[in-house]
Design a protein around this motif. Structure first.
Motif, PDB file in Angstrom:
ATOM      1  N   THR A   1       1.102  -1.403  -0.035  1.00 35.14           N
ATOM      2  CA  THR A   1      -0.003   0.105  -0.016  1.00 35.14           C
ATOM      3  C   THR A   1       0.874   1.231  -0.020  1.00 35.14           C
ATOM      4  O   THR A   1       2.008   1.208   0.281  1.00 35.14           O
ATOM      5  N   THR A   2       0.244   2.315  -0.440  1.00 35.01           N
ATOM      6  CA  THR A   2       0.723   3.558  -0.251  1.00 35.01           C
ATOM      7  C   THR A   2       0.598   4.220   1.125  1.00 35.01           C
ATOM      8  O   THR A   2      -0.074   3.745   1.736  1.00 35.01           O
ATOM      9  N   ASP A   3       1.464   5.262   1.246  1.00 35.54           N
ATOM     10  CA  ASP A   3       1.344   5.715   2.601  1.00 35.54           C
ATOM     11  C   ASP A   3       0.492   7.058   2.580  1.00 35.54           C
ATOM     12  O   ASP A   3       0.589   7.932   3.409  1.00 35.54           O
ATOM     13  N   ASP A   4      -0.431   6.863   1.506  1.00 40.25           N
ATOM     14  CA  ASP A   4      -1.570   8.182   1.538  1.00 40.25           C
ATOM     15  C   ASP A   4      -2.624   8.027   2.542  1.00 40.25           C
ATOM     16  O   ASP A   4      -2.824   6.818   3.176  1.00 40.25           O
ATOM     17  N   ALA A   5      -3.317   8.977   2.830  1.00 37.66           N
ATOM     18  CA  ALA A   5      -4.326   9.100   3.921  1.00 37.66           C
ATOM     19  C   ALA A   5      -5.462   8.328   3.286  1.00 37.66           C
ATOM     20  O   ALA A   5      -5.810   8.277   2.168  1.00 37.66           O
ATOM     21  N   PHE A   6      -6.335   7.590   4.051  1.00 38.23           N
ATOM     22  CA  PHE A   6      -7.681   6.917   3.713  1.00 38.23           C
ATOM     23  C   PHE A   6      -8.318   6.898   4.844  1.00 38.23           C
ATOM     24  O   PHE A   6      -8.016   7.128   5.905  1.00 38.23           O
ATOM     25  N   THR A   7      -9.699   6.673   4.539  1.00 41.48           N
ATOM     26  CA  THR A   7     -10.706   6.479   5.641  1.00 41.48           C
ATOM     27  C   THR A   7     -11.238   4.970   5.693  1.00 41.48           C
ATOM     28  O   THR A   7     -11.051   4.282   4.664  1.00 41.48           O
ATOM     29  N   TYR A   8     -12.097   4.678   6.463  1.00 43.32           N
ATOM     30  CA  TYR A   8     -12.798   3.672   6.483  1.00 43.32           C
ATOM     31  C   TYR A   8     -13.764   3.319   5.565  1.00 43.32           C
ATOM     32  O   TYR A   8     -14.156   2.324   4.849  1.00 43.32           O
ATOM     33  N   TRP A   9     -14.321   4.365   4.806  1.00 44.03           N
ATOM     34  CA  TRP A   9     -14.905   4.479   3.574  1.00 44.03           C
ATOM     35  C   TRP A   9     -14.219   3.905   2.482  1.00 44.03           C
ATOM     36  O   TRP A   9     -14.926   3.186   1.768  1.00 44.03           O
ATOM     37  N   ASP A  10     -13.007   4.272   2.566  1.00 44.33           N
ATOM     38  CA  ASP A  10     -12.082   4.001   1.464  1.00 44.33           C
ATOM     39  C   ASP A  10     -11.765   2.354   1.355  1.00 44.33           C
ATOM     40  O   ASP A  10     -11.874   1.627   0.485  1.00 44.33           O
ATOM     41  N   LEU A  11     -11.854   1.771   2.634  1.00 47.52           N
ATOM     42  CA  LEU A  11     -11.525   0.606   2.922  1.00 47.52           C
ATOM     43  C   LEU A  11     -12.884  -0.515   2.631  1.00 47.52           C
ATOM     44  O   LEU A  11     -12.652  -1.478   2.060  1.00 47.52           O
ATOM     45  N   ALA A  12     -14.222   0.294   2.711  1.00 47.69           N
ATOM     46  CA  ALA A  12     -15.273  -0.357   2.214  1.00 47.69           C
ATOM     47  C   ALA A  12     -15.032  -0.447   0.766  1.00 47.69           C
ATOM     48  O   ALA A  12     -15.615  -1.389   0.422  1.00 47.69           O
ATOM     49  N   PHE A  53     -15.762  -1.393  11.808  1.00 46.29           N
ATOM     50  CA  PHE A  53     -15.980  -0.272  11.247  1.00 46.29           C
ATOM     51  C   PHE A  53     -15.984  -0.218   9.724  1.00 46.29           C
ATOM     52  O   PHE A  53     -16.721   0.388   9.189  1.00 46.29           O
ATOM     53  N   VAL A  54     -15.172  -1.066   9.068  1.00 50.66           N
ATOM     54  CA  VAL A  54     -15.398  -1.330   7.630  1.00 50.66           C
ATOM     55  C   VAL A  54     -16.606  -1.923   7.185  1.00 50.66           C
ATOM     56  O   VAL A  54     -17.371  -1.660   6.337  1.00 50.66           O
ATOM     57  N   ALA A  55     -17.024  -3.082   8.016  1.00 47.27           N
ATOM     58  CA  ALA A  55     -18.015  -3.908   7.800  1.00 47.27           C
ATOM     59  C   ALA A  55     -19.485  -2.958   7.821  1.00 47.27           C
ATOM     60  O   ALA A  55     -20.121  -2.884   6.825  1.00 47.27           O
ATOM     61  N   LEU A  56     -19.400  -2.058   8.978  1.00 46.70           N
ATOM     62  CA  LEU A  56     -20.677  -1.152   9.083  1.00 46.70           C
ATOM     63  C   LEU A  56     -20.860  -0.098   7.721  1.00 46.70           C
ATOM     64  O   LEU A  56     -21.714   0.157   7.387  1.00 46.70           O
ATOM     65  N   ARG A  57     -19.518   0.472   7.520  1.00 49.33           N
ATOM     66  CA  ARG A  57     -19.801   1.258   6.493  1.00 49.33           C
ATOM     67  C   ARG A  57     -20.118   0.618   5.087  1.00 49.33           C
ATOM     68  O   ARG A  57     -20.709   1.131   4.063  1.00 49.33           O
ATOM     69  N   PHE A  58     -19.446  -0.699   5.013  1.00 47.33           N
ATOM     70  CA  PHE A  58     -19.805  -1.458   3.719  1.00 47.33           C
ATOM     71  C   PHE A  58     -21.305  -1.440   3.706  1.00 47.33           C
ATOM     72  O   PHE A  58     -21.728  -1.742   2.625  1.00 47.33           O
ATOM     73  N   ALA A  59     -21.984  -2.089   4.738  1.00 47.04           N
ATOM     74  CA  ALA A  59     -23.322  -2.440   4.775  1.00 47.04           C
ATOM     75  C   ALA A  59     -24.240  -1.163   4.551  1.00 47.04           C
ATOM     76  O   ALA A  59     -25.242  -1.309   3.777  1.00 47.04           O
ATOM     77  N   LEU A  60     -23.650  -0.046   4.677  1.00 51.17           N
ATOM     78  CA  LEU A  60     -24.203   1.276   4.589  1.00 51.17           C
ATOM     79  C   LEU A  60     -24.030   1.566   3.097  1.00 51.17           C
ATOM     80  O   LEU A  60     -25.023   2.318   2.234  1.00 51.17           O
ATOM     81  N   LYS A  61     -23.058   1.517   2.355  1.00 51.29           N
ATOM     82  CA  LYS A  61     -22.908   1.923   1.047  1.00 51.29           C
ATOM     83  C   LYS A  61     -23.026   0.826   0.043  1.00 51.29           C
ATOM     84  O   LYS A  61     -23.749   1.177  -1.043  1.00 51.29           O
ATOM     85  N   TYR A  62     -22.854  -0.549   0.436  1.00 50.76           N
ATOM     86  CA  TYR A  62     -23.621  -1.677  -0.383  1.00 50.76           C
ATOM     87  C   TYR A  62     -24.392  -2.427   0.211  1.00 50.76           C
ATOM     88  O   TYR A  62     -23.947  -3.676   0.497  1.00 50.76           O
ATOM     89  N   PRO A  63     -25.598  -2.052   0.709  1.00 46.52           N
ATOM     90  CA  PRO A  63     -26.499  -3.038   1.505  1.00 46.52           C
ATOM     91  C   PRO A  63     -26.821  -4.205   0.661  1.00 46.52           C
ATOM     92  O   PRO A  63     -27.171  -5.069   0.980  1.00 46.52           O
ATOM     93  N   ASP A  64     -26.909  -4.273  -0.893  1.00 52.16           N
ATOM     94  CA  ASP A  64     -27.236  -5.295  -1.719  1.00 52.16           C
ATOM     95  C   ASP A  64     -26.240  -6.587  -1.627  1.00 52.16           C
ATOM     96  O   ASP A  64     -26.458  -7.685  -1.906  1.00 52.16           O
ATOM     97  N   ARG A  65     -24.862  -6.254  -0.907  1.00 50.66           N
ATOM     98  CA  ARG A  65     -23.783  -6.969  -1.099  1.00 50.66           C
ATOM     99  C   ARG A  65     -23.811  -7.859   0.189  1.00 50.66           C
ATOM    100  O   ARG A  65     -22.792  -8.682   0.336  1.00 50.66           O
ATOM    101  N   VAL A  66     -24.685  -7.373   1.210  1.00 52.04           N
ATOM    102  CA  VAL A  66     -24.292  -7.975   2.578  1.00 52.04           C
ATOM    103  C   VAL A  66     -25.515  -9.003   2.943  1.00 52.04           C
ATOM    104  O   VAL A  66     -26.677  -8.578   2.919  1.00 52.04           O
TER     105      VAL A  66
END
Length: 329
Positions: A62-73, A98-111
């Protein structure tokens, strides 16, 4: 070593293959995919188990760039796309939650369902942020000395777990340049409590009673505000990474939950009629439940459909079945 380029990062993952449904597990801060070894051992014979290393962790390049848990989702969505998985049980411990919750919010049909271990939906406690900031400064400037390593191990793994030395050895190998981006993602995360009601997927929250990183009251709040969560499961004496330190209890809880999800067991108000079952029916159900079966009792998984179909077919062939039409003829 399986690596796939996702969103500019080379994400490392492990995939056991096997039968569906797939279960995808995300690790906690300073951990990696290997923290789920006890769950892989317990579940891989029945489920397809997928683990992966988040940015700045494990074998992910990975790069050392800033990221959020939405990015990990988004990284997780890319991994599912790469593996050809439309829907999965999504799980995570602490940061992974934290990632799982944001993934569920952003991609509910995949959960298909959620497994949330030692996690919460809010921001970091300011008092803890100050302590973690001091610890990080020491690590970045002086390296991971013995005292600091023991403090981190105590927070994540507790004081007594026999496997803690192996993880301390791993932490000593972490590139210091990746510590700050990972830390900033933790302390800079947003509060999503007001959105938990949007998550309709079945969920289970599992939390250790001795968790030094996340207070159990936060797990209780998470459980109560999710739209379709089972009652909070507490692991007596379990610390932050209770899936490592108390694997048998956690595995049994997860196995029981997965059976409930697969069978479509009703939850909440829909379960009011459950208490009306007869004692005989309840005892039979318990004998079929692999989690509730005690020592010396036969443990059967519910409804082996192929066996049941074969037995019904044999009965039809051996016993003449008269219906109203054959009776009139």
């Amino acid at each position: 070593m399986p690596l796939h380029e996702i969103n500019g990062q080379w994400i490392h993952y492990e995939d056991t293959g096997g039968n569906l449904p797939p279960i995808v597990l995300a690790h906690g801060l300073l951990m990696d995919h290997e923290m789920f070894a006890p769950q892989i051992e317990a579940l891989a014979s029945r489920y397809r188990m997928i683990t992966w290393d988040a940015r700045c962790h494990g074998e992910t390049e990975t790069t050392d760039d800033a990221f959020t848990y939405w990015d990990l989702a988004d990284d997780l969505r890319g991994l599912l796309d790469h593996l050809g998985i439309e829907r999965a049980v999504i799980g995570g411990m602490s940061q992974g939650g934290f990632v799982a919750l944001r993934f569920a919010l952003k991609y509910p049909d995949r959960v298909r369902a959620l497994i949330l271990l030692g996690t919460q939906a809010g921001t970091e406690n300011p008092e803890k942020v100050a302590i973690y900031e001091t610890m990080l400064d020491v690590w970045e400037t002086e390296g991971l000395n013995d005292q600091l390593a023991e403090m981190i191990a105590a927070i994540i793994l507790g004081h007594e777990w026999s496997g803690r030395k192996a993880w301390i050895a791993k932490w000593r190998q972490l590139p210091r340049s990746l510590l700050r981006p990972a830390f900033n993602a933790v302390v800079g995360r947003d509060d999503i409590h007001d959105r938990l009601g949007e998550i309709k997927a079945p969920a289970v929250v599992i939390h250790g009673t001795a968790d030094a990183a996340i207070d159990i009251e936060l797990a209780q709040r998470l459980c109560s505000e999710l739209a379709n969560s089972q009652p909070l499961i507490t692991i007596e004496g379990g610390g932050h990474a209770c899936n490592l330190t108390h694997p048998k209890i956690v595995n049994l809880a997860v196995q029981r939950y997965l059976v409930d999800v697969a069978l479509g067991t009703p939850r909440g108000p829909e379960r009011r009629h459950v208490g009306r079952r007869s004692d005989v029916t309840r005892r039979l159900g318990e004998r079929r439940d692999a989690v509730r079966a005690g020592p010396g009792r036969r443990s059967l998984f519910p409804f082996d459909r192929r066996l049941a179909e074969r037995r019904r077919l044999e009965r039809r062939e051996s016993w003449p079945v008269n219906n109203h039409r054959t009776a009139r003829s």
